[in-house]
Design an enzyme around this catalytic site. Structure first.
Site, short mmCIF file in Angstrom:
data_model
loop_
_atom_site.label_atom_id
_atom_site.label_comp_id
_atom_site.label_asym_id
_atom_site.label_seq_id
_atom_site.Cartn_x
_atom_site.Cartn_y
_atom_site.Cartn_z
N CYS A 83 -3.79 -0.98 -1.97
CA CYS A 83 -4.11 0.44 -2.20
C CYS A 83 -5.12 0.56 -3.35
O CYS A 83 -4.87 0.06 -4.45
CB CYS A 83 -2.80 1.14 -2.58
SG CYS A 83 -2.99 2.89 -2.93
N THR A 124 -5.87 3.27 -4.98
CA THR A 124 -5.34 4.14 -6.04
C THR A 124 -4.39 3.35 -6.94
O THR A 124 -4.47 3.44 -8.17
CB THR A 124 -4.62 5.36 -5.41
OG1 THR A 124 -5.48 5.95 -4.43
CG2 THR A 124 -4.27 6.39 -6.45
N ASP A 165 0.86 -1.19 0.00
CA ASP A 165 0.00 0.00 0.00
C ASP A 165 0.90 1.23 0.00
O ASP A 165 2.10 1.15 0.26
CB ASP A 165 -0.89 -0.01 1.26
CG ASP A 165 -1.76 1.23 1.34
OD1 ASP A 165 -2.39 1.59 0.33
OD2 ASP A 165 -1.79 1.89 2.40
N SER A 166 0.28 2.38 -0.22
CA SER A 166 1.02 3.64 -0.17
C SER A 166 1.50 3.95 1.25
O SER A 166 2.32 4.84 1.44
CB SER A 166 0.11 4.77 -0.65
OG SER A 166 -1.08 4.78 0.11
N CYS A 220 -11.31 3.32 -0.42
CA CYS A 220 -9.98 3.77 -0.02
C CYS A 220 -9.61 2.98 1.23
O CYS A 220 -10.48 2.70 2.07
CB CYS A 220 -10.01 5.27 0.27
SG CYS A 220 -8.50 5.90 1.01
N THR A 221 -8.33 2.63 1.32
CA THR A 221 -7.88 1.77 2.41
C THR A 221 -8.31 2.24 3.81
O THR A 221 -8.58 1.43 4.69
CB THR A 221 -6.34 1.70 2.41
OG1 THR A 221 -5.83 3.04 2.24
CG2 THR A 221 -5.82 0.79 1.33
N HIS A 222 -8.33 3.56 4.00
CA HIS A 222 -8.58 4.09 5.34
C HIS A 222 -10.05 4.08 5.75
O HIS A 222 -10.38 4.15 6.92
CB HIS A 222 -8.08 5.53 5.44
CG HIS A 222 -6.60 5.67 5.37
ND1 HIS A 222 -5.85 5.25 4.30
CD2 HIS A 222 -5.72 6.20 6.26
CE1 HIS A 222 -4.58 5.52 4.51
NE2 HIS A 222 -4.46 6.09 5.70
N GLU A 247 -5.65 8.91 10.07
CA GLU A 247 -4.28 8.73 10.60
C GLU A 247 -4.09 9.51 11.89
O GLU A 247 -3.26 9.15 12.73
CB GLU A 247 -3.26 9.11 9.52
CG GLU A 247 -3.33 8.11 8.39
CD GLU A 247 -2.12 8.05 7.49
OE1 GLU A 247 -1.13 8.75 7.77
OE2 GLU A 247 -2.17 7.31 6.50
#
Ligand code: DGL
Length: 284
Positions: A85, A87, A22-23, A196-198, A164
């Site tokens: 990710c 994206t 992932d990013s 989106c991952t978050h 985050e």
């Protein structure tokens, strides 16, 4: 990269780890689902914490970063790769897939497939980074399956820093969510992809905002299910009998800020881990 023809399943391969990248930190939501749903499998995770975010970068840059990470994971002898990710799944996976012999899976298709299966009124919302929305991949997959589908998209760039920061239940985040989702909710959607991952970490807050008439789709969970299917089809599931280990082993690598990385990991993962190794990913 390993050439297509070089790929052959053998016993040591079955017991090799799954490479996940992932990013940065967010892909750990995918790791969490793999741990829960495939507890025997080992995981080698790379988080590109030096170059995050990917969400506002060009396709060329994300492709270059993703190729470097795939090369790194190949060196770690993984048996399959999960692009955690959204994206990178949206902008780089189609190219990388053609270049690589290892099985590779992104998070966008499993998320889109579940939305297609879930929607009754054929009106689907997608929230994601700017890059994922710009790629139009969720829309393409959903409308490609059924031209009567309508897809309503919204980039929500503030969600990543808010998660985050740990503000997953904060009134400020709820206010931001109400602003972002206002237009989409007016479209009478019955399904919303957390693309989106978050975003799965905002699940309860998003549920409060969208209400009971909208079903949330978590691509991280759907990806773990798709991974299970892919490993079975390819005869690549971990074999605890031959290896004498019944529980997965987890290794973490990051391109920067490993302490912060581990703090976040230990906040969201079901197992405590002691450390992550720093990797100079530009050298790959
Ligand atoms: N991991 C990214 C994604 O799922 C979000 C964070 C970023 O922009 O890099 O799209």
């Amino acid at each position: 990269m390993t050439l297509k023809s070089d790929f052959e399943v053998n016993n040591s391969m079955r017991n090799a780890p799954i490479g996940v990248f992932d990013s940065g930190l967010g892909g750990l939501t995918v790791v969490r689902e793999i741990m829960r749903n495939l507890p025997d499998e080992s995981i080698t995770y790379f988080g590109d914490t030096a170059r995050v975010p990917y969400g506002n970068k060009s396709r060329e840059t994300i492709l270059r970063y993703s190729r470097q990470i795939v090369h790194f994971l190949e060196e770690k002898k993984v048996k399959a790769i999960v692009v955690a990710c959204n994206t990178a799944s949206a902008l780089a996976l189609d190219t990388i897939e053609k270049e690589l012999s290892l099985p590779i899976l992104g998070v966008v298709r499993p998320g889109a497939d579940m939305a297609i299966a879930n929607t009754v009124n054929k009106r689907v919302g997608v929230i994601a980074t700017e890059g994922t929305i710009r790629s139009g991949l969720y829309r393409k997959l959903i409308c490609g399956a059924d031209p009567e589908m309508q897809v309503f998209e919204k980039a929500c760039p503030l969600f990543v820093p808010l998660v985050e920061e740990g503000w997953t239940k904060d009134p400020i985040t709820e206010e931001v969510a109400r602003r972002y989702l206002g237009d989409i909710l007016e479209k009478n959607i019955d399904t919303l992809i957390m693309g989106c991952t978050h975003y799965p970490l905002l699940r309860s807050l998003l549920k409060k905002v969208v209400g009971d008439s909208v079903q949330l789709v978590n691509p991280a969970y759907e990806t773990a299910q798709a991974l299970k299917k892919m490993l079975d089809e390819k005869g690549l599931r971990h074999d605890p009998v031959s290896v004498g280990e019944e529980c997965g082993r987890y290794r973490y690598y990051a391109s920067d800020s490993v302490e912060h990385f581990m703090d976040f990991a230990n906040r969201i993962l079901p197992y405590y881990s002691v450390g992550a190794e720093l990797v100079a990913i530009e050298n790959y």
